[in-house]
Scaffold this motif. Structure first.
Motif, mmCIF file in Angstrom:
data_model
loop_
_atom_site.group_PDB
_atom_site.id
_atom_site.type_symbol
_atom_site.label_atom_id
_atom_site.label_comp_id
_atom_site.label_asym_id
_atom_site.label_seq_id
_atom_site.Cartn_x
_atom_site.Cartn_y
_atom_site.Cartn_z
ATOM 1 N N VAL A 98 52.810 68.705 11.423
ATOM 2 C CA VAL A 98 51.549 68.165 11.924
ATOM 3 C C VAL A 98 50.909 67.361 10.801
ATOM 4 O O VAL A 98 50.774 67.840 9.676
ATOM 5 N N ARG A 99 50.544 66.125 11.081
ATOM 6 C CA ARG A 99 49.980 65.251 10.055
ATOM 7 C C ARG A 99 48.459 65.284 10.011
ATOM 8 O O ARG A 99 47.869 65.134 8.966
ATOM 9 N N ALA A 100 47.833 65.438 11.138
ATOM 10 C CA ALA A 100 46.382 65.391 11.178
ATOM 11 C C ALA A 100 45.851 66.637 11.872
ATOM 12 O O ALA A 100 46.214 66.927 13.004
ATOM 13 N N ILE A 101 45.005 67.353 11.173
ATOM 14 C CA ILE A 101 44.356 68.527 11.737
ATOM 15 C C ILE A 101 42.891 68.164 11.886
ATOM 16 O O ILE A 101 42.223 67.799 10.917
ATOM 17 N N ALA A 102 42.375 68.247 13.097
ATOM 18 C CA ALA A 102 41.037 67.739 13.404
ATOM 19 C C ALA A 102 39.919 68.662 12.937
ATOM 20 O O ALA A 102 38.850 68.200 12.549
ATOM 21 N N SER A 103 40.153 69.962 12.966
ATOM 22 C CA SER A 103 39.048 70.873 12.633
ATOM 23 C C SER A 103 39.582 72.076 11.866
ATOM 24 O O SER A 103 40.781 72.346 11.826
ATOM 25 N N GLU A 106 41.287 74.548 14.199
ATOM 26 C CA GLU A 106 42.668 74.177 14.505
ATOM 27 C C GLU A 106 43.603 74.567 13.358
ATOM 28 O O GLU A 106 44.719 75.036 13.579
#
Length: 147
Positions: A98-103, A106
């Motif tokens: 996973v490249r982008a974790i929003a929060s 998460e």
């Protein structure tokens, strides 16, 4: 060695998919598939080793070219093209990280079973906006003098 061999087979199809993606109706091939000069990295195993070596050590393109017997420009071209093929392969296998974790919630959900989490990051340049309004919005206030 077993992990490398297990990845080499799907990587072959990933390289083929990446090669097919470069050509379209707007930009057709100049030659038939397989025609033209043969590259230094002939086998899929050599291409995978090249890609993994580059992503593991991040050498300069001069060093990469000397290590694999390529020109500097071909080392750069192959590094970027084969990285896309490797990403396509890992995505097809379902093991792409996973490249982008929003929060933060998460992140906690993704790493719930990990007792200690260490983060490593690479610094990237931040381009300064040209508009004064945008520059003021991005300014952290670090160098402001206290009242």
């Amino acid at each position: 060695m077993a992990a490398f061999c297990a990845l080499a087979e799907p990587f072959t199809s990933g390289c083929q998919q990446e090669a097919d993606a470069r050509f379209s109706e707007q930009r057709p091939r100049q030659r038939k598939t397989g025609a033209g000069r043969k590259g230094v990295l002939a086998s899929p195993q050599q291409k995978l080793l090249f890609s993994l070596y580059y992503l593991k050590t991040y050498p300069t393109f001069d060093v990469l070219a000397a290590t694999f017997g390529l020109s500097r420009s071909k080392a750069c071209e192959n590094a970027h093209r084969l990285a896309k093929a490797l990403e396509r392969t890992l995505q097809a296998k379902g093991v792409l990280p996973v490249r982008a974790i929003a929060s933060l919630a998460e992140m906690h959900a993704l790493f719930a079973d990990v007792p200690v989490l260490l983060l490593d990051a690479t610094e990237r340049p931040h381009h300064r906006p040209q508009a004064v309004v945008d520059r003021q919005a991005d300014y952290s206030g670090k160098k402001k003098t206290p009242p």
